[in-house]
Design an enzyme around this catalytic site. Structure first.
Site, PDB file in Angstrom:
ATOM      1  N   TYR A 131      -5.465   3.547   3.404  1.00  0.00           N
ATOM      2  CA  TYR A 131      -4.903   4.219   4.568  1.00  0.00           C
ATOM      3  C   TYR A 131      -3.865   5.217   4.089  1.00  0.00           C
ATOM      4  O   TYR A 131      -2.930   4.856   3.367  1.00  0.00           O
ATOM      5  CB  TYR A 131      -4.259   3.238   5.551  1.00  0.00           C
ATOM      6  CG  TYR A 131      -3.884   3.927   6.848  1.00  0.00           C
ATOM      7  CD1 TYR A 131      -4.737   3.923   7.931  1.00  0.00           C
ATOM      8  CD2 TYR A 131      -2.685   4.643   6.952  1.00  0.00           C
ATOM      9  CE1 TYR A 131      -4.427   4.595   9.101  1.00  0.00           C
ATOM     10  CE2 TYR A 131      -2.358   5.323   8.115  1.00  0.00           C
ATOM     11  CZ  TYR A 131      -3.234   5.294   9.194  1.00  0.00           C
ATOM     12  OH  TYR A 131      -2.913   5.989  10.341  1.00  0.00           O
ATOM     13  N   GLN A 192      -7.080   1.945  14.979  1.00  0.00           N
ATOM     14  CA  GLN A 192      -8.543   2.025  14.996  1.00  0.00           C
ATOM     15  C   GLN A 192      -9.112   2.189  13.587  1.00  0.00           C
ATOM     16  O   GLN A 192     -10.193   1.674  13.277  1.00  0.00           O
ATOM     17  CB  GLN A 192      -9.019   3.159  15.909  1.00  0.00           C
ATOM     18  CG  GLN A 192      -8.560   4.555  15.533  1.00  0.00           C
ATOM     19  CD  GLN A 192      -7.245   4.932  16.193  1.00  0.00           C
ATOM     20  OE1 GLN A 192      -6.427   4.072  16.524  1.00  0.00           O
ATOM     21  NE2 GLN A 192      -7.030   6.232  16.367  1.00  0.00           N
ATOM     22  N   ASN A 215       2.407   3.786  10.329  1.00  0.00           N
ATOM     23  CA  ASN A 215       3.438   3.554  11.341  1.00  0.00           C
ATOM     24  C   ASN A 215       3.357   2.127  11.879  1.00  0.00           C
ATOM     25  O   ASN A 215       2.605   1.296  11.379  1.00  0.00           O
ATOM     26  CB  ASN A 215       3.327   4.592  12.465  1.00  0.00           C
ATOM     27  CG  ASN A 215       1.982   4.504  13.195  1.00  0.00           C
ATOM     28  OD1 ASN A 215       1.281   3.481  13.141  1.00  0.00           O
ATOM     29  ND2 ASN A 215       1.620   5.568  13.881  1.00  0.00           N
ATOM     30  N   SER A 238      11.967   2.660   4.113  1.00  0.00           N
ATOM     31  CA  SER A 238      12.339   2.899   2.716  1.00  0.00           C
ATOM     32  C   SER A 238      13.784   2.494   2.454  1.00  0.00           C
ATOM     33  O   SER A 238      14.641   2.575   3.338  1.00  0.00           O
ATOM     34  CB  SER A 238      12.151   4.370   2.367  1.00  0.00           C
ATOM     35  OG  SER A 238      10.802   4.747   2.494  1.00  0.00           O
ATOM     36  N   GLN A 260      15.987   8.733   0.220  1.00  0.00           N
ATOM     37  CA  GLN A 260      15.311   7.733   1.042  1.00  0.00           C
ATOM     38  C   GLN A 260      15.655   7.906   2.511  1.00  0.00           C
ATOM     39  O   GLN A 260      14.813   7.668   3.382  1.00  0.00           O
ATOM     40  CB  GLN A 260      15.683   6.331   0.570  1.00  0.00           C
ATOM     41  CG  GLN A 260      15.198   6.012  -0.829  1.00  0.00           C
ATOM     42  CD  GLN A 260      13.728   6.347  -1.025  1.00  0.00           C
ATOM     43  OE1 GLN A 260      12.852   5.723  -0.443  1.00  0.00           O
ATOM     44  NE2 GLN A 260      13.450   7.358  -1.839  1.00  0.00           N
ATOM     45  N   HIS A 263      13.284   9.887   4.822  1.00  0.00           N
ATOM     46  CA  HIS A 263      11.984   9.363   5.256  1.00  0.00           C
ATOM     47  C   HIS A 263      11.965   9.135   6.765  1.00  0.00           C
ATOM     48  O   HIS A 263      11.052   9.569   7.453  1.00  0.00           O
ATOM     49  CB  HIS A 263      11.664   8.059   4.532  1.00  0.00           C
ATOM     50  CG  HIS A 263      11.048   8.264   3.185  1.00  0.00           C
ATOM     51  ND1 HIS A 263       9.795   8.806   3.017  1.00  0.00           N
ATOM     52  CD2 HIS A 263      11.497   7.983   1.942  1.00  0.00           C
ATOM     53  CE1 HIS A 263       9.507   8.857   1.737  1.00  0.00           C
ATOM     54  NE2 HIS A 263      10.528   8.372   1.055  1.00  0.00           N
ATOM     55  N   GLU A 328      14.266  -2.331  -2.408  1.00  0.00           N
ATOM     56  CA  GLU A 328      13.003  -1.710  -2.806  1.00  0.00           C
ATOM     57  C   GLU A 328      13.215  -0.892  -4.077  1.00  0.00           C
ATOM     58  O   GLU A 328      12.521  -1.071  -5.076  1.00  0.00           O
ATOM     59  CB  GLU A 328      12.490  -0.821  -1.674  1.00  0.00           C
ATOM     60  CG  GLU A 328      11.208  -0.075  -2.008  1.00  0.00           C
ATOM     61  CD  GLU A 328      10.821   0.925  -0.944  1.00  0.00           C
ATOM     62  OE1 GLU A 328       9.653   1.374  -0.948  1.00  0.00           O
ATOM     63  OE2 GLU A 328      11.690   1.296  -0.109  1.00  0.00           O
ATOM     64  N   HIS A 329      14.165   0.021  -4.040  1.00  0.00           N
ATOM     65  CA  HIS A 329      14.520   0.854  -5.199  1.00  0.00           C
ATOM     66  C   HIS A 329      15.955   0.556  -5.612  1.00  0.00           C
ATOM     67  O   HIS A 329      16.861   0.579  -4.785  1.00  0.00           O
ATOM     68  CB  HIS A 329      14.428   2.347  -4.862  1.00  0.00           C
ATOM     69  CG  HIS A 329      13.123   2.783  -4.290  1.00  0.00           C
ATOM     70  ND1 HIS A 329      12.929   2.999  -2.940  1.00  0.00           N
ATOM     71  CD2 HIS A 329      11.936   3.040  -4.890  1.00  0.00           C
ATOM     72  CE1 HIS A 329      11.687   3.386  -2.729  1.00  0.00           C
ATOM     73  NE2 HIS A 329      11.056   3.412  -3.889  1.00  0.00           N
ATOM     74  N   ASP A 362       8.699   7.991  -7.318  1.00  0.00           N
ATOM     75  CA  ASP A 362       7.858   8.285  -6.158  1.00  0.00           C
ATOM     76  C   ASP A 362       6.623   9.097  -6.534  1.00  0.00           C
ATOM     77  O   ASP A 362       5.583   8.981  -5.876  1.00  0.00           O
ATOM     78  CB  ASP A 362       8.652   9.068  -5.113  1.00  0.00           C
ATOM     79  CG  ASP A 362       9.445   8.153  -4.194  1.00  0.00           C
ATOM     80  OD1 ASP A 362       9.188   6.935  -4.211  1.00  0.00           O
ATOM     81  OD2 ASP A 362      10.314   8.658  -3.454  1.00  0.00           O
ATOM     82  N   HIS A 421     -16.450 -38.397  -3.670  1.00  0.00           N
ATOM     83  CA  HIS A 421     -15.802 -37.745  -4.803  1.00  0.00           C
ATOM     84  C   HIS A 421     -15.827 -38.665  -6.021  1.00  0.00           C
ATOM     85  O   HIS A 421     -16.194 -38.254  -7.132  1.00  0.00           O
ATOM     86  CB  HIS A 421     -14.341 -37.406  -4.462  1.00  0.00           C
ATOM     87  CG  HIS A 421     -14.171 -36.194  -3.619  1.00  0.00           C
ATOM     88  ND1 HIS A 421     -14.542 -36.149  -2.302  1.00  0.00           N
ATOM     89  CD2 HIS A 421     -13.651 -34.969  -3.906  1.00  0.00           C
ATOM     90  CE1 HIS A 421     -14.257 -34.958  -1.808  1.00  0.00           C
ATOM     91  NE2 HIS A 421     -13.712 -34.208  -2.764  1.00  0.00           N
TER      92      HIS A 421
END
Length: 432
Positions: A131, A192, A215, A238, A260, A263, A328-329, A362, A421
């Site tokens: 995506y 979708q 999103n 971010s 960041q 974003h 994250e960073h 990035d 078993h």
């Protein structure tokens, strides 16, 4: 503009908790909208995609062929780029490939003394869905970061979906798909597109795993289809956290925080520093540089809502706070970053030294930019080759091994009252 905190404050713990709090879950209304979209795609397939694309992307077509990008069109997009753009994309792709080739796992086995063979078989996924955001958010880097590790892992087929509102395609995104040798590209997006990848339609084949950012509707759809298909992660806004000893140009740090914040309004930018004067310098740099930014409104809101300049007792305390945040960073903008590395427990990516800006990660450094957010680096890792491979255990018992293991298995099975078993294991023993 941006809040200033001090770890010495008696309210610091609650202030930090408030700063970090963020609800990444969709509300009931979004959940129900996405649920209906997924059901529609499952029921009507391609026809649902055509009508939903007209509704959400203002793109009226009569067939899926009109929502399909040919390989010739991908090549044309690449050819349309300037030489600088072509070279930048190709160099980035080469570096990403080189880095991820070092992550490849291979099948392994070992033989025990009695001849029993144990091991693990490594197999790539058959088909992966990518995506890629479209419209205002066009990220060719996302194409490279998601598709190249899959190819390195040995994935046979890559299916890319990207929304093109009003039919507007981004040449950089399509060129990146060309460089990454994506097999099929469809100009659909939103929930979708996730549903189509997860369950398949007449034109779009069902995939084994879906990766890539989107999103809140895309994230909600990924949550709902998980289980029928694998997903990479549910990414939040971010984040960047900078630990600085005051030796870096304050303008650099301000721009790193902006990188960041630009974003979206929910992005988070935090500085941890034991030097009060340097924090003031960074604050002045923010005031000076912010009006020069094209995304000044987005950056301003992000810094005001979720940004902070935090004065710490020392660098060690900054590391402790960083580990609590699990960013994250993480930039270690200090003179000797190597000396701090062992103490860093939780971070998606660690940028070492004042010259290692987060922006390099990035686009072109090599490591993946798909990283865990919202504190999930406590238990998650960056996207990598391992996300596109699966593992199967190998067990080949020798006659002697079956005899020894069979008796052990039968004893445990009896304790669980699982007779079949136990007898199955004992049938292969000498005392059957």
């Amino acid at each position: 503009m941006i809040r200033k905190l001090s770890s010495k404050s008696k309210n610091f713990d609650s202030e930090l908790s408030s700063l970090l709090s963020f609800d990444n879950d969709s509300n009931d209304e979004i959940y129900e909208v996405v649920k209906k979209i997924i059901s529609d795609v499952q029921t009507r397939g391609d026809q649902a995609l055509i009508s939903l694309t007209a509704k959400f992307d203002s793109l009226d077509v009569s067939s899926m062929a009109e929502l399909t990008i040919s390989k010739d069109r991908l090549k044309k997009s690449f050819d349309n780029l300037s030489n600088d753009q072509k070279n930048a994309l190709k160099t980035a792709a080469d570096r990403i490939k080189s880095y991820h080739q070092k992550q490849i796992s291979k099948t392994w086995t070992y033989t025990e003394n009695d001849g029993t063979v144990l091991g693990q078989k490594i197999t790539p996924l058959d088909r992966v869905g990518l995506y890629v955001p479209g419209g205002k958010a066009a990220y060719p880097s996302s194409v490279l970061m998601n598709s190249i590790p899959a190819r390195v892992a040995g994935v046979e087929e890559l299916i890319m979906v990207v929304p093109t509102p009003n039919g507007i395609c981004n040449d950089l995104v399509l060129a990146a798909a060309y460089i990454a040798e994506v097999d099929s590209v469809f100009t659909i997006g939103g929930a979708q597109a996730i549903a189509a990848l997860a369950y398949g339609t007449g034109s779009i084949p069902k995939v084994d795993k879906i990766v890539g950012p989107g999103n809140i509707y895309v994230a909600t759809a990924k949550r709902q289809v998980f289980g029928s298909v694998g997903i990479d992660m549910i990414a939040g806004p971010s984040e960047i956290l900078v630990i600085c000893d005051g030796s870096t140009d304050p303008d650099w740090i301000a721009m790193d925080l902006f990188s960041q914040a630009e974003h979206d309004e929910d992005a988070q930018s935090i500085l941890l520093c034991p030097d009060k004067d340097f924090i003031s310098q960074v604050e002045n740099s923010i005031k000076k540089l912010l009006p020069t930014m094209k995304r000044v409104n987005i950056i301003s809101k992000a810094l005001k809502n979720r940004g902070a300049l935090i004065l710490t007792k020392d660098i060690n305390e900054a590391i402790e706070i960083s580990n609590r945040i699990a960013p994250e960073h993480l930039e270690l903008s200090v003179e000797e970053p190597e000396s701090l590395l062992d103490d860093i427990k939780h971070a998606g990516a660690i940028f070492m030294g004042k010259f290692s800006s987060e922006a390099l990660g990035d686009y072109c450094a090599g490591p993946n930019h798909v990283l865990p957010t919202a504190g999930t680096s406590r238990f998650s890792s960056p996207l990598g080759v391992y996300d596109f491979q699966k593992k199967s255990s190998i067990i080949m018992a020798s006659p002697e091994g079956a005899n020894t293991l069979g008796q052990i298995a039968a004893t445990i099975a009896d304790g669980e009252s699982l007779e079949a078993h136990a007898r199955s294991a004992l049938f292969r023993t000498k005392n059957k």
